[in-house]
Design an enzyme around this catalytic site. Structure first.
Site, PDB file in Angstrom:
ATOM      1  N   CYS A 137       0.851  -1.321  -0.064  1.00  0.00           N
ATOM      2  CA  CYS A 137      -0.008   0.126  -0.022  1.00  0.00           C
ATOM      3  C   CYS A 137       0.900   1.216   0.091  1.00  0.00           C
ATOM      4  CB  CYS A 137      -0.872   0.038   1.302  1.00  0.00           C
ATOM      5  SG  CYS A 137      -2.104  -1.333   1.480  1.00  0.00           S
TER       6      CYS A 137
HETATM    7  C1  BEZ Z   1       0.342  -4.654   1.822  1.00  0.00           C
HETATM    8  O1  BEZ Z   1       0.121  -3.606   1.687  1.00  0.00           O
HETATM    9  O2  BEZ Z   1       1.656  -4.979   1.684  1.00  0.00           O
HETATM   10  C2  BEZ Z   1      -0.374  -5.897   2.436  1.00  0.00           C
HETATM   11  C3  BEZ Z   1      -1.441  -5.321   3.114  1.00  0.00           C
HETATM   12  C4  BEZ Z   1      -2.176  -6.394   3.778  1.00  0.00           C
HETATM   13  C5  BEZ Z   1      -1.730  -7.540   3.378  1.00  0.00           C
HETATM   14  C6  BEZ Z   1      -0.538  -8.138   2.678  1.00  0.00           C
HETATM   15  C7  BEZ Z   1       0.015  -7.137   2.241  1.00  0.00           C
END
Ligand code: BEZ
Length: 216
Positions: A45
């Site tokens: 994200c």
């Molecule tokens: C991420 O943004 O890296 C992420 C968010 C939730 C679960 C797995 C990865």
């Protein structure tokens, strides 16, 4: 219930990092991209938000307003924004919705319990000036989205809306486009005096109409 292509995008009131908004009023006559993130302070994200911030000028050229969402509250978004600026080199320059009670996530079916009970999936909704949903995408948490592809789809959608053309597979801006079936050969001859190519009666190609905002 799922939000489908052609539906009116559900309206909502929400707090964002740029103040409270009423979604339809905030969109005004512009196009919109509403996209969700599983959670604040997560790696994928963080990269996505930095990318969208860096591409903001491209969305602006197309008269598209972008808005992100995760189920964390605004104060967490604000704290996270400092990390995004530090690690991605671009401050988040568009609003992020805080949705701790999941009002918006539920309206747009962004929580998909078989994937996660608590986090939103990576949803994308492209919304036209008529407030209708033009594109939906759903990605898993582990795969960051390709925002160049989202811009490519917006270019295609706007050409269809403004010029009655469709775009072939793997089309990129500047490639030939398809004349839609609703345009007769007679109309096409008038519309394209420089000509078009008929490969089959249902497959007619023509040079892509130029979009002035994208030509510089
Ligand atoms: C991420 O943004 O890296 C992420 C968010 C939730 C679960 C797995 C990865």
């Amino acid at each position: 219930m799922a939000v489908r292509l052609g539906d009116t995008a559900p309206d909502f009131q929400s707090d964002t990092t740029q103040g409270p908004i009423s979604f339809h009023d905030w969109l005004g006559d512009s196009w919109g991209v509403l996209f969700s993130h599983p959670k604040d302070f997560t790696p994928v994200c963080t990269t996505e938000l930095g990318l969208v911030a860096a591409l903001k000028g491209e969305f602006d050229k197309r008269d598209v307003k972008v808005i992100g969402l995760s189920v964390d509250p605004i104060d967490r978004h604000e704290e996270w924004n400092r990390d995004i600026e530090e690690t991605q080199g671009t401050a988040v320059n568009f609003p992020l919705i805080g949705d701790p009670d999941r009002t918006v996530a539920d309206l747009y079916d962004m929580i998909q319990p078989a994937a996660s009970d608590t986090n939103t999936v990576r949803s994308v909704f492209v919304i036209g000036p008529d407030k209708k949903v033009k594109l939906t995408l759903t990605y898993p948490a582990s795969t960051g989205r390709n925002f160049d592809e989202i811009l490519r789809v917006i270019d295609s959608l706007q050409l269809t809306a403004n010029h009655q053309v469709a775009t072939p597979g793997n089309w990129n801006y500047g490639d030939d486009v398809v004349i839609v079936g609703a345009v007769s050969d007679e109309q096409a001859k008038e519309k394209y005096p420089e000509g078009f190519r008929t490969l089959k009666p249902y497959l007619r190609l023509v040079a892509q109409p130029k979009v002035p905002a994208l030509e510089s």
